[in-house]
Design a protein around this motif. Structure first.
Motif, PDB file in Angstrom:
ATOM      1  N   GLY A  92      -5.999  -4.262  15.077  1.00  0.00           N
ATOM      2  CA  GLY A  92      -5.635  -3.093  14.274  1.00  0.00           C
ATOM      3  C   GLY A  92      -6.839  -2.429  13.661  1.00  0.00           C
ATOM      4  N   GLN A  93      -6.759  -1.128  13.425  1.00  0.00           N
ATOM      5  CA  GLN A  93      -7.839  -0.393  12.793  1.00  0.00           C
ATOM      6  C   GLN A  93      -7.846  -0.682  11.296  1.00  0.00           C
ATOM      7  N   PRO A  94      -8.900  -0.295  10.578  1.00  0.00           N
ATOM      8  CA  PRO A  94      -9.035  -0.662   9.171  1.00  0.00           C
ATOM      9  C   PRO A  94      -7.828  -0.358   8.285  1.00  0.00           C
ATOM     10  N   ASP A  95      -7.203   0.824   8.447  1.00  0.00           N
ATOM     11  CA  ASP A  95      -6.050   1.117   7.584  1.00  0.00           C
ATOM     12  C   ASP A  95      -4.881   0.190   7.887  1.00  0.00           C
ATOM     13  N   GLN A  96      -4.725  -0.231   9.146  1.00  0.00           N
ATOM     14  CA  GLN A  96      -3.666  -1.180   9.499  1.00  0.00           C
ATOM     15  C   GLN A  96      -3.955  -2.557   8.914  1.00  0.00           C
ATOM     16  N   VAL A  97      -5.229  -2.944   8.903  1.00  0.00           N
ATOM     17  CA  VAL A  97      -5.613  -4.206   8.280  1.00  0.00           C
ATOM     18  C   VAL A  97      -5.307  -4.157   6.788  1.00  0.00           C
ATOM     19  N   ALA A  98      -5.614  -3.023   6.157  1.00  0.00           N
ATOM     20  CA  ALA A  98      -5.350  -2.854   4.733  1.00  0.00           C
ATOM     21  C   ALA A  98      -3.856  -2.944   4.436  1.00  0.00           C
ATOM     22  N   HIS A  99      -3.046  -2.289   5.265  1.00  0.00           N
ATOM     23  CA  HIS A  99      -1.594  -2.331   5.072  1.00  0.00           C
ATOM     24  C   HIS A  99      -1.065  -3.746   5.266  1.00  0.00           C
ATOM     25  N   ALA A 100      -1.621  -4.476   6.239  1.00  0.00           N
ATOM     26  CA  ALA A 100      -1.182  -5.843   6.496  1.00  0.00           C
ATOM     27  C   ALA A 100      -1.525  -6.754   5.319  1.00  0.00           C
ATOM     28  N   LEU A 101      -2.684  -6.546   4.731  1.00  0.00           N
ATOM     29  CA  LEU A 101      -3.062  -7.329   3.551  1.00  0.00           C
ATOM     30  C   LEU A 101      -2.133  -7.011   2.388  1.00  0.00           C
ATOM     31  N   ALA A 102      -1.862  -5.723   2.188  1.00  0.00           N
ATOM     32  CA  ALA A 102      -0.991  -5.315   1.091  1.00  0.00           C
ATOM     33  C   ALA A 102       0.416  -5.876   1.255  1.00  0.00           C
ATOM     34  N   ALA A 103       0.880  -5.941   2.492  1.00  0.00           N
ATOM     35  CA  ALA A 103       2.231  -6.435   2.770  1.00  0.00           C
ATOM     36  C   ALA A 103       2.286  -7.936   2.943  1.00  0.00           C
ATOM     37  N   GLN A 104       1.116  -8.599   2.845  1.00  0.00           N
ATOM     38  CA  GLN A 104       1.045 -10.048   3.063  1.00  0.00           C
ATOM     39  C   GLN A 104       1.611 -10.412   4.436  1.00  0.00           C
ATOM     40  N   ASP A 105       1.234  -9.617   5.435  1.00  0.00           N
ATOM     41  CA  ASP A 105       1.757  -9.763   6.793  1.00  0.00           C
ATOM     42  C   ASP A 105       0.902 -10.753   7.598  1.00  0.00           C
ATOM     43  N   MET A 141      -1.672   1.869  -1.326  1.00  0.00           N
ATOM     44  CA  MET A 141      -2.197   0.521  -1.284  1.00  0.00           C
ATOM     45  C   MET A 141      -1.767  -0.269  -2.505  1.00  0.00           C
ATOM     46  N   VAL A 142      -1.732  -1.577  -2.345  1.00  0.00           N
ATOM     47  CA  VAL A 142      -1.358  -2.471  -3.419  1.00  0.00           C
ATOM     48  C   VAL A 142      -2.592  -2.843  -4.225  1.00  0.00           C
ATOM     49  N   VAL A 143      -2.544  -2.650  -5.521  1.00  0.00           N
ATOM     50  CA  VAL A 143      -3.691  -3.027  -6.329  1.00  0.00           C
ATOM     51  C   VAL A 143      -3.302  -3.894  -7.527  1.00  0.00           C
ATOM     52  N   ALA A 144      -1.995  -4.014  -7.816  1.00  0.00           N
ATOM     53  CA  ALA A 144      -1.585  -4.834  -8.945  1.00  0.00           C
ATOM     54  C   ALA A 144      -0.350  -5.629  -8.571  1.00  0.00           C
ATOM     55  N   PRO A 145      -0.347  -6.956  -8.806  1.00  0.00           N
ATOM     56  CA  PRO A 145       0.767  -7.790  -8.374  1.00  0.00           C
ATOM     57  C   PRO A 145       2.038  -7.565  -9.174  1.00  0.00           C
ATOM     58  N   VAL A 146       3.166  -7.621  -8.505  1.00  0.00           N
ATOM     59  CA  VAL A 146       4.483  -7.580  -9.120  1.00  0.00           C
ATOM     60  C   VAL A 146       5.324  -8.652  -8.457  1.00  0.00           C
ATOM     61  N   ARG A 147       5.769  -9.625  -9.220  1.00  0.00           N
ATOM     62  CA  ARG A 147       6.572 -10.734  -8.689  1.00  0.00           C
ATOM     63  C   ARG A 147       5.881 -11.420  -7.516  1.00  0.00           C
ATOM     64  N   GLY A 148       4.678 -11.883  -7.762  1.00  0.00           N
ATOM     65  CA  GLY A 148       3.999 -12.677  -6.745  1.00  0.00           C
ATOM     66  C   GLY A 148       3.343 -11.845  -5.675  1.00  0.00           C
ATOM     67  N   GLU A 149       4.027 -11.706  -4.503  1.00  0.00           N
ATOM     68  CA  GLU A 149       3.405 -11.067  -3.351  1.00  0.00           C
ATOM     69  C   GLU A 149       3.409  -9.546  -3.438  1.00  0.00           C
ATOM     70  N   MET A 150       4.401  -8.977  -4.043  1.00  0.00           N
ATOM     71  CA  MET A 150       4.572  -7.539  -3.954  1.00  0.00           C
ATOM     72  C   MET A 150       3.864  -6.814  -5.091  1.00  0.00           C
ATOM     73  N   ALA A 183       7.049  -1.692   7.551  1.00  0.00           N
ATOM     74  CA  ALA A 183       8.162  -1.567   6.612  1.00  0.00           C
ATOM     75  C   ALA A 183       7.635  -1.427   5.184  1.00  0.00           C
ATOM     76  N   PHE A 184       6.617  -2.210   4.858  1.00  0.00           N
ATOM     77  CA  PHE A 184       6.034  -2.149   3.518  1.00  0.00           C
ATOM     78  C   PHE A 184       5.428  -0.769   3.244  1.00  0.00           C
ATOM     79  N   ALA A 185       4.714  -0.242   4.240  1.00  0.00           N
ATOM     80  CA  ALA A 185       4.094   1.077   4.074  1.00  0.00           C
ATOM     81  C   ALA A 185       5.154   2.145   3.822  1.00  0.00           C
ATOM     82  N   ALA A 186       6.266   2.082   4.585  1.00  0.00           N
ATOM     83  CA  ALA A 186       7.322   3.074   4.452  1.00  0.00           C
ATOM     84  C   ALA A 186       8.021   2.965   3.093  1.00  0.00           C
ATOM     85  N   VAL A 187       8.362   1.747   2.703  1.00  0.00           N
ATOM     86  CA  VAL A 187       9.060   1.541   1.421  1.00  0.00           C
ATOM     87  C   VAL A 187       8.159   1.945   0.258  1.00  0.00           C
TER      88      VAL A 187
END
Length: 215
Positions: A92-105, A141-150, A183-187
């Protein structure tokens, strides 16, 4: 220390390219995604990461600063060497890697050659809080945790309630067969656009429309 190479593409291999710079050929290792964009005989400019060891000097090339930054971040994780870092960038390209990290994928990283389940889990665990540093795509992008992973995008964060909406909507979409990262990116986009004030059902419905745009 070599930081950049500009020249003509002399030849391309499975994971490398030879760049002819004024008659001198430099062997540079690249991700398969970068290699797929190169053509023998054409001009190229590569940002270079130079690795110096006692027995060798190895060059790693990138077509963008974002790709190089992503490579550097990935290789800070124990077990992620240069080859594995390029393997992940081939998935995956960098933005996909970033989204995967944010989604804990973890499944995203496990698709890369040389990355097993344990290493994939380590990557998302160690880099989840650094996903915002790779925010080069349109999804929040995710920068602050809410309920653990999200977590929620900081500008629209309305607290745990919005975090619960993201978590529940994401779970529903994954159960419907959508990939966790997409799914995480869309939500996240839907909840951000709504300022957090949206029900789970409406978030799911709106996210499905977002996902449908990519079909």
């Amino acid at each position: 220390m070599i930081a950049r190479l500009k020249g003509l593409i002399d030849s391309i291999g499975e994971d490398w390219v030879v760049v002819d710079v004024n008659g001198v050929g430099y062997l540079v290792h690249c991700s398969s995604r970068s290699l797929s964009r190169l053509v023998v005989g054409e001009a190229v400019s590569l940002s270079i990461e130079t690795q110096v060891r006692e027995d060798a000097i190895t060059l790693f090339g990138f077509l963008s600063a974002a790709e190089k930054a992503c490579f550097r971040l990935l290789t800070t994780v124990q077990g992620v060497g240069s080859k594995v870092g390029l393997s992940i960038l081939s998935v995956g390209q960098p933005d996909q890697v970033a989204h995967a990290l944010a989604a804990q994928d973890k499944a995203f990283f496990a698709r890369a050659v040389g990355v097993g389940p344990k290493l994939a889990a380590r990557i998302v665990s160690e880099l989840k809080d650094k996903a915002a540093n790779l925010a080069v795509g349109p999804a929040p992008m995710v920068v602050a945790p809410v309920r653990g992973e999200m977590a929620l995008p900081p500008e629209k964060d309305s607290g745990p309630q919005a975090g619960q909406v993201v978590e529940d909507a994401l779970s529903a979409l994954v159960n419907l067969g959508y990939g966790r990262s997409e799914a995480f990116a869309a939500v996240s986009q839907v909840v951000a656009d709504a300022g957090g004030g949206i029900s789970v059902q409406k978030a799911i419905s709106a996210a499905l429309k977002e996902l449908g745009k990519g079909l």
